[in-house]
Write a protein that holds these residues in place. Structure first.
Motif, PDB file in Angstrom:
ATOM      1  N   TYR A  77      92.437  52.793  64.772  1.00  0.00           N
ATOM      2  CA  TYR A  77      91.008  53.105  64.661  1.00  0.00           C
ATOM      3  C   TYR A  77      90.376  52.344  63.497  1.00  0.00           C
ATOM      4  N   ALA A  78      91.088  52.344  62.369  1.00  0.00           N
ATOM      5  CA  ALA A  78      90.538  51.685  61.177  1.00  0.00           C
ATOM      6  C   ALA A  78      90.306  50.206  61.454  1.00  0.00           C
ATOM      7  N   ILE A  79      91.251  49.563  62.150  1.00  0.00           N
ATOM      8  CA  ILE A  79      91.112  48.133  62.434  1.00  0.00           C
ATOM      9  C   ILE A  79      89.985  47.890  63.434  1.00  0.00           C
ATOM     10  N   LEU A  80      89.885  48.749  64.447  1.00  0.00           N
ATOM     11  CA  LEU A  80      88.801  48.601  65.422  1.00  0.00           C
ATOM     12  C   LEU A  80      87.438  48.785  64.760  1.00  0.00           C
ATOM     13  N   LEU A  81      87.357  49.787  63.900  1.00  0.00           N
ATOM     14  CA  LEU A  81      86.104  50.023  63.185  1.00  0.00           C
ATOM     15  C   LEU A  81      85.780  48.811  62.310  1.00  0.00           C
ATOM     16  N   ALA A  82      86.817  48.248  61.686  1.00  0.00           N
ATOM     17  CA  ALA A  82      86.622  47.094  60.814  1.00  0.00           C
ATOM     18  C   ALA A  82      86.126  45.883  61.597  1.00  0.00           C
ATOM     19  N   ALA A  83      86.723  45.662  62.757  1.00  0.00           N
ATOM     20  CA  ALA A  83      86.375  44.476  63.540  1.00  0.00           C
ATOM     21  C   ALA A  83      84.919  44.501  63.974  1.00  0.00           C
ATOM     22  N   THR A  84      84.376  45.705  64.106  1.00  0.00           N
ATOM     23  CA  THR A  84      82.998  45.806  64.587  1.00  0.00           C
ATOM     24  C   THR A  84      82.011  46.113  63.468  1.00  0.00           C
ATOM     25  N   THR A  85      82.489  46.190  62.219  1.00  0.00           N
ATOM     26  CA  THR A  85      81.568  46.425  61.108  1.00  0.00           C
ATOM     27  C   THR A  85      80.757  45.160  60.855  1.00  0.00           C
ATOM     28  N   VAL A  86      79.447  45.267  60.970  1.00  0.00           N
ATOM     29  CA  VAL A  86      78.595  44.110  60.713  1.00  0.00           C
ATOM     30  C   VAL A  86      78.384  44.015  59.202  1.00  0.00           C
TER      31      VAL A  86
ATOM     32  N   TYR B  61      68.540  39.798  62.085  1.00  0.00           N
ATOM     33  CA  TYR B  61      68.089  41.156  61.798  1.00  0.00           C
ATOM     34  C   TYR B  61      68.613  42.174  62.796  1.00  0.00           C
ATOM     35  N   THR B  62      69.728  41.824  63.438  1.00  0.00           N
ATOM     36  CA  THR B  62      70.315  42.714  64.443  1.00  0.00           C
ATOM     37  C   THR B  62      70.518  44.125  63.908  1.00  0.00           C
ATOM     38  N   LEU B  63      71.008  44.186  62.685  1.00  0.00           N
ATOM     39  CA  LEU B  63      71.339  45.490  62.122  1.00  0.00           C
ATOM     40  C   LEU B  63      70.085  46.371  61.977  1.00  0.00           C
ATOM     41  N   TYR B  64      68.929  45.723  61.777  1.00  0.00           N
ATOM     42  CA  TYR B  64      67.679  46.485  61.700  1.00  0.00           C
ATOM     43  C   TYR B  64      67.367  47.137  63.040  1.00  0.00           C
ATOM     44  N   TYR B  65      67.605  46.378  64.141  1.00  0.00           N
ATOM     45  CA  TYR B  65      67.362  46.962  65.467  1.00  0.00           C
ATOM     46  C   TYR B  65      68.308  48.129  65.712  1.00  0.00           C
ATOM     47  N   ILE B  66      69.575  47.906  65.372  1.00  0.00           N
ATOM     48  CA  ILE B  66      70.562  48.974  65.589  1.00  0.00           C
ATOM     49  C   ILE B  66      70.182  50.219  64.796  1.00  0.00           C
ATOM     50  N   ALA B  67      69.840  50.011  63.516  1.00  0.00           N
ATOM     51  CA  ALA B  67      69.467  51.154  62.678  1.00  0.00           C
ATOM     52  C   ALA B  67      68.208  51.831  63.214  1.00  0.00           C
TER      53      ALA B  67
ATOM     54  N   ILE C 121      69.624  41.132  52.208  1.00  0.00           N
ATOM     55  CA  ILE C 121      68.408  41.761  52.735  1.00  0.00           C
ATOM     56  C   ILE C 121      68.562  42.079  54.218  1.00  0.00           C
ATOM     57  N   SER C 122      69.263  41.184  54.933  1.00  0.00           N
ATOM     58  CA  SER C 122      69.389  41.418  56.370  1.00  0.00           C
ATOM     59  C   SER C 122      70.435  42.486  56.685  1.00  0.00           C
ATOM     60  N   ILE C 123      71.246  42.837  55.710  1.00  0.00           N
ATOM     61  CA  ILE C 123      72.348  43.758  55.991  1.00  0.00           C
ATOM     62  C   ILE C 123      72.214  45.114  55.301  1.00  0.00           C
ATOM     63  N   LEU C 124      71.961  45.092  53.994  1.00  0.00           N
ATOM     64  CA  LEU C 124      72.114  46.325  53.224  1.00  0.00           C
ATOM     65  C   LEU C 124      71.176  47.475  53.593  1.00  0.00           C
TER      66      LEU C 124
END
Lengths: 178, 160
Positions: A86-95, B2-8, A49-52
């Motif tokens: 780039y792919a690794i940098l993007l991955a490292a910052t993907t929440v 809920y960080t991602l909510y703020y970012i979005a 819920i907090s991510i998707l």
């Protein structure tokens, strides 16, 4: 095919409703196993819920704002070795880890990224997430984390190139998730 | 949390000021993608709720007190079939180490936990197709085994 998908989706919702009813019932009847499954469920449900929902908002915006050309240039065939960086940098910052990385990778692919970049991206997304790695280092020691990341990144890139070549050769198409 | 909510939220605002129509189109695309995959994520939630029943105690029993290479294989297998969030996995790994389990075994468990997702197969196959999903997981398994062995060597647990 599309109709079939819809049907499976419907079944997923029905099964999910039954599952939730089972958990709620377990709490009322003090059914221990059911309650334990319920608390496990809460752990992952809170995560999702907090991510998707916000992740898919960002994916949608990404889709309209980022041009196909810039993805092709940075993650496509014409981009050399730097696409892995780039792919690794993007991955490292993907929440959000793989749950988010899968749909992002799919979107990247359909915007012109090639196989080896998205494989690197998805694999690295589960390996080098910054918050997770910090937690790991604090519990298992910096040496452990350094070995894990140091050994894995070259292997991830090599395996992505091998898999990428293989899938290009057999002309494999990744399904379009839209 | 809920960080991602703020970012979005911020991203939507900026995007909205820049181009209203584009933003609405983007939100529609996001919603379409989300509603299409939601059922599969719900299925995954159910699978994960059951998998987490494999208790800490079970993992500690199985990974502790094994011969190093048996432990390595067990770590790879248990890590592949289970899936748990980091805030459960790492403290568990810490317990394993404090009980004298080899770093090699812990590395096998932790790395397959991240790289090999038997449980996440339903979601991954929707985005990558069956073939790519299977090959990617096989590659993840091999990489994990190599990482574990290197860890073992560098910690002086296995002699080359």
């Amino acid at each position: 095919m599309a109709k079939n998908k819809k049907k499976t989706n419907k079944w997923n919702y029905i099964i999910f409703t039954v599952f939730v009813a089972f958990i709620i019932g377990s709490y009322f009847l003090n059914f221990d196993l059911g309650s334990r499954i319920g608390s496990n469920f809460m752990i992952f449900a809170r995560d999702m819920i907090s991510i998707l929902p916000p992740a898919f908002i960002l994916i949608g915006l990404f889709d309209v704002w980022v041009s196909r050309k810039s993805i092709e240039k940075n993650f496509g065939h014409t981009s050399g070795f730097k696409k892995y960086i780039y792919a690794i940098l993007l991955a490292a910052t993907t929440v959000g880890g793989t749950f988010v990385a899968f749909p992002v990778a799919n979107t990247l692919y359909h915007k012109g990224a090639n196989y080896s970049s998205i494989f690197t991206y998805v694999t690295a997304a589960s390996l080098v997430m910054i918050p997770m790695s910090i937690m790991e280092a604090s519990i298992l020691g910096v040496k452990f984390t350094a070995i894990r990341i140091g050994v894995s990144l070259p292997l991830v890139i090599i395996s992505s190139i091998l898999l990428g070549n293989f899938f290009t050769r057999i002309d494999y198409k990744i399904p379009k998730a839209e | 949390m809920y960080t991602l909510y703020y970012i979005a939220g911020i991203a939507v605002l900026i995007s909205f000021f820049a181009d209203r129509e584009k933003t609405i189109k983007g939100l529609k695309i996001g919603w379409k993608k989300f509603s299409k995959i939601l059922g599969t994520y719900l299925k995954l939630l159910i699978i994960l709720s059951f998998i987490l029943l494999i208790s800490d105690q079970f993992i500690i029993n199985y990974l502790g007190g094994q011969a190093p290479f048996v432990g390595l294989i067990m770590g790879l297998i248990i890590g592949s079939i289970t899936m748990m969030p980091g805030f459960i996995a790492y403290p568990l790994a810490g317990i394993l180490v404090s009980r004298g389990v080899n770093y090699m075994v812990v590395a096998a468990f932790i790395t397959t936990l991240m790289l090999v997702g038997v449980a996440t197969y339903p979601v991954e196959k929707e985005y990558f197709g069956i073939k790519a999903t299977i090959w990617r997981n096989i590659a993840g398994f091999i990489i994990s085994a190599l990482i574990a062995v290197v860890t073992g060597v560098l910690y002086g647990e296995v002699l080359v």
